[in-house]
Motif scaffolding. Structure first.
Motif, PDB file in Angstrom:
ATOM      1  N   LEU A 109       0.909  -1.172   0.095  1.00 14.14           N
ATOM      2  CA  LEU A 109      -0.096   0.015   0.034  1.00 14.14           C
ATOM      3  C   LEU A 109       0.980   1.310  -0.006  1.00 14.14           C
ATOM      4  CD1 LEU A 109      -2.870   1.429   0.097  1.00 14.14           C
ATOM      5  CD2 LEU A 109      -2.563   0.957   2.662  1.00 14.14           C
ATOM      6  N   GLU A 110       1.966   1.306   1.005  1.00 14.05           N
ATOM      7  CA  GLU A 110       2.748   2.386   0.998  1.00 14.05           C
ATOM      8  C   GLU A 110       3.560   2.558  -0.313  1.00 14.05           C
ATOM      9  OE1 GLU A 110       3.816   2.295   5.909  1.00 14.05           O
ATOM     10  OE2 GLU A 110       4.689   1.115   4.463  1.00 14.05           O
ATOM     11  N   GLU A 113       1.128   4.361  -2.687  1.00 11.17           N
ATOM     12  CA  GLU A 113       0.702   5.665  -2.056  1.00 11.17           C
ATOM     13  C   GLU A 113       1.739   6.597  -2.572  1.00 11.17           C
ATOM     14  OE1 GLU A 113      -1.892   4.695   1.693  1.00 11.17           O
ATOM     15  OE2 GLU A 113      -0.030   5.092   1.926  1.00 11.17           O
ATOM     16  N   ASN A 123      -4.314  12.524   3.225  1.00  8.22           N
ATOM     17  CA  ASN A 123      -3.940  11.080   3.655  1.00  8.22           C
ATOM     18  C   ASN A 123      -5.510  10.333   2.949  1.00  8.22           C
ATOM     19  OD1 ASN A 123      -1.544  11.580   4.472  1.00  8.22           O
ATOM     20  ND2 ASN A 123      -2.331  11.882   6.707  1.00  8.22           N
ATOM     21  N   SER A 124      -6.658  10.695   3.402  1.00  6.93           N
ATOM     22  CA  SER A 124      -7.857  10.061   3.107  1.00  6.93           C
ATOM     23  C   SER A 124      -7.947   9.751   1.615  1.00  6.93           C
ATOM     24  CB  SER A 124      -9.148  10.544   3.469  1.00  6.93           C
ATOM     25  OG  SER A 124      -9.211  11.815   2.943  1.00  6.93           O
ATOM     26  N   LYS A 127      -5.221   7.155   0.279  1.00  6.54           N
ATOM     27  CA  LYS A 127      -5.580   5.936   0.535  1.00  6.54           C
ATOM     28  C   LYS A 127      -6.520   5.334  -0.133  1.00  6.54           C
ATOM     29  CE  LYS A 127      -6.377   2.506   4.343  1.00  6.54           C
ATOM     30  NZ  LYS A 127      -6.257   2.375   5.724  1.00  6.54           N
ATOM     31  N   GLU A 128      -7.581   6.314  -0.349  1.00  8.02           N
ATOM     32  CA  GLU A 128      -8.752   5.727  -1.154  1.00  8.02           C
ATOM     33  C   GLU A 128      -8.346   5.442  -2.668  1.00  8.02           C
ATOM     34  OE1 GLU A 128     -12.471   8.238  -3.570  1.00  8.02           O
ATOM     35  OE2 GLU A 128     -11.660   8.834  -1.548  1.00  8.02           O
ATOM     36  N   SER A 130      -5.206   4.708  -3.806  1.00  6.03           N
ATOM     37  CA  SER A 130      -4.286   3.738  -3.777  1.00  6.03           C
ATOM     38  C   SER A 130      -5.181   2.272  -3.538  1.00  6.03           C
ATOM     39  CB  SER A 130      -3.330   3.770  -2.658  1.00  6.03           C
ATOM     40  OG  SER A 130      -2.589   4.898  -2.777  1.00  6.03           O
ATOM     41  N   LEU A 131      -6.140   2.340  -2.873  1.00  4.91           N
ATOM     42  CA  LEU A 131      -6.972   0.806  -2.640  1.00  4.91           C
ATOM     43  C   LEU A 131      -7.787   0.748  -4.106  1.00  4.91           C
ATOM     44  CD1 LEU A 131      -8.375   1.595   0.901  1.00  4.91           C
ATOM     45  CD2 LEU A 131      -6.707  -0.203   0.180  1.00  4.91           C
ATOM     46  N   GLU A 140      -5.928  -6.328  -3.456  1.00  6.32           N
ATOM     47  CA  GLU A 140      -6.280  -5.526  -2.519  1.00  6.32           C
ATOM     48  C   GLU A 140      -6.428  -6.430  -0.967  1.00  6.32           C
ATOM     49  OE1 GLU A 140      -9.987  -7.570  -4.127  1.00  6.32           O
ATOM     50  OE2 GLU A 140      -7.817  -6.788  -5.182  1.00  6.32           O
ATOM     51  N   LEU A 143      -2.317  -5.687   1.008  1.00  5.67           N
ATOM     52  CA  LEU A 143      -1.908  -4.322   1.368  1.00  5.67           C
ATOM     53  C   LEU A 143      -0.725  -4.371   2.322  1.00  5.67           C
ATOM     54  CD1 LEU A 143      -5.404  -2.756   1.887  1.00  5.67           C
ATOM     55  CD2 LEU A 143      -4.152  -3.124  -0.179  1.00  5.67           C
ATOM     56  N   LYS A 144      -0.513  -5.212   3.250  1.00  7.11           N
ATOM     57  CA  LYS A 144       0.562  -4.758   4.250  1.00  7.11           C
ATOM     58  C   LYS A 144       1.700  -5.925   3.954  1.00  7.11           C
ATOM     59  CE  LYS A 144      -2.920  -3.897   8.214  1.00  7.11           C
ATOM     60  NZ  LYS A 144      -3.210  -4.317   9.248  1.00  7.11           N
TER      61      LYS A 144
END
Length: 237
Positions: A109-110, A113, A123-124, A127-128, A130-131, A140, A143-144
């Motif tokens: 994810l990072e 981003e 930030n919101s 994230k939106e 990137s998702l 999806e 992500l981590k």
């Protein structure tokens, strides 16, 4: 003049030259290159090692500038300051590299981003977007994960998501299947084909003519010059 630029032209190069000093002389990497690519095209640039295709890619991608000549990217003159050129590059171009160029300490994810962080979005919103990009490439649920926990194909999918996340005018793919096995390479090429079908402009650099055949238009570079520029049968520019 900028106001004379055809708005369907996302790339417009006129008499592009690139030289490098070599002792008391100079090496000519690009020699009077003229190139126009329209929005929505899928173009492959091919040529042997040392032909000049990497130099051309770097100029198209605003990673380097021409010694002489004019280059307008989506109507913007690239003869500008380094900071302005970096801004154009980040907003207008999404990169897919052979070796992925993911940051190993960042999560999936990072990594995706990152281009949005440079655009200064909230930030919101970061994230939106990137998702959405990661969902598009089917990651999806990862992500981590860190890049070291992914297969080669998954790493390239992350790179594609990162290329898409800024909604660029051009996706520039440099040997996008070069580090992949043939099966995974075909999957990545299919994904690129689908992106083009959705309206994305694709410029792919490759030494492999079989891969180049995936594109609708093939441009051959040799000795710093464009030696051929042809549409596949049944395609219309």
């Amino acid at each position: 003049m900028a106001n004379e630029i055809n708005q369907t032209e996302v790339i417009k190069m006129t008499n592009i030259n690139k030289t490098y000093p070599m002792g008391s002389s100079e090496f000519i990497a690009l020699d009077d290159v003229n190139l126009t690519i329209n929005k929505g095209e899928y173009v492959a640039i091919v040529g042997p090692s040392g032909a000049g295709k990497s130099t051309l890619m770097n100029i198209i991608g605003c990673l380097d500038t021409a010694t002489k000549g004019d280059y307008f990217l989506d109507g913007l003159d690239t003869r500008c300051s380094d900071s302005k050129l970096a801004e154009i590059r980040n907003k207008k171009i999404g990169f897919i590299f052979q070796n992925y160029n993911l940051l190993p300490k960042l999560s999936v994810l990072e990594n995706v981003e990152l281009p949005l962080v440079y655009l200064g979005l909230s930030n919101s919103k970061i994230k939106e977007k990137s998702l959405v990009a990661l969902k598009k490439v089917g990651l999806e649920s990862h992500l981590k994960h860190k890049p070291t926990e992914l297969s080669g194909g998954q790493k390239q999918r992350v790179a594609i998501a990162r290329a898409l996340v800024t909604e660029p005018q051009i996706i520039l793919a440099d040997e996008p299947t070069g580090a992949l096995d043939s099966k995974t390479g075909k999957e990545v090429l299919q994904m690129i084909k689908e992106l083009n079908a959705e309206g994305n402009t694709i410029v792919m650099i490759t030494h492999d003519m079989e891969i180049a055949q995936e594109a609708h238009r093939i441009i051959t570079v040799k000795d710093g010059r464009i030696t051929s520029d042809s549409m596949k049968e049944g395609e219309v520019s």
